[in-house]
Design an enzyme around this catalytic site. Sequence first.
Site: not given
Length: 310
Positions: A65, A68, A192, A244, A262
């Site tokens: 991630s 992103k 993605y 998050y 992760v």
Amino acid sequence: MTDDLQAIVDRIHAKLQSRLGEGKVADYIPQLAHVDPRKFGMAVVTVDGKVHSAGDCAEPFSIQSVSKVFTLTLALGKHGETTWNRVGREPSGSPFNSIVQLEQEAGKPRNPFINAGAIAVSDLVLAGHTPREAIGEILRFVRYLADDETIAIDPSVAKSEEATGYRNFALANFMRSFNKLSHPVEHVLGVYFHHCAISMTCTQLARAGLFLAANGRNPMTGHTVVSSQRARRINALMLTCGHYDGSGEFAYRVGLPGKSGVGGGIMAVAPGRASMAVWSPGLNQNGNSLVGSLALEMLADETGWSVFGH
Ligand SMILES: NC(=O)CC[C@H](N)C(=O)O
């Protein structure tokens, strides 16, 4: 300060030896479960281009991630402010792969760093491209940011996630049902999964983030990547949403804009000073690197780099 910085990084590496292996390695993507949980790497690149590093800082890992941040930067370059019609800018307060808010908010994800938001961003990057072209564009952009042509996607990680990404398929189909995706779900997720499967070392990742520490301009290459306003805003999103439902805790303990993945990586930015990356595969309960967060907390403490003051 620069000489001290290498000593600080070495000291953090030494102090954390007894903690290596703590946390839980992500195993819902089978290919990630094979990584040695005792790995630890750290790299800090100051805005004058000096690199300070320790441990497994030259070993590539799956950035997941953290990617992103790069796809958001690319989408903003292509679509400007209209990007925000498709994805919000508020912290979600829920896990990275949560689906509940999506229903309440009619398929518009809270922010670009949770999975649903990054899937919406992949859809934006896909505009006018085949999935293969969009993946190529993202990879070229990351290589340009890090000034390193050797950066690659690990196809085994992309395939592993594609085979087991039930939750992401659910999120994408859900958004599609609200007419919030412009391309077929398989194409969007193909983009993605592949950007999540980019492999980078801590040193490469720290270099790639340098434009965010230097008002949008990479001081090592001289390239202006984004305006200073955009760099500031991306940093704001990383600070509020980059971890998050652990974003508040990370801001409290570290006080730097940061983005986790992760795979155990975290990229963080001390505006005006440095960009940094850590890698330790064991995750805490929010899916953020446990020892990596500790390392950044120690670094922020020792340098006084928190954006909230010394
Ligand atoms: N937090 C993460 O790094 C999640 C990324 C991962 N590729 C997923 O979609 O589940």
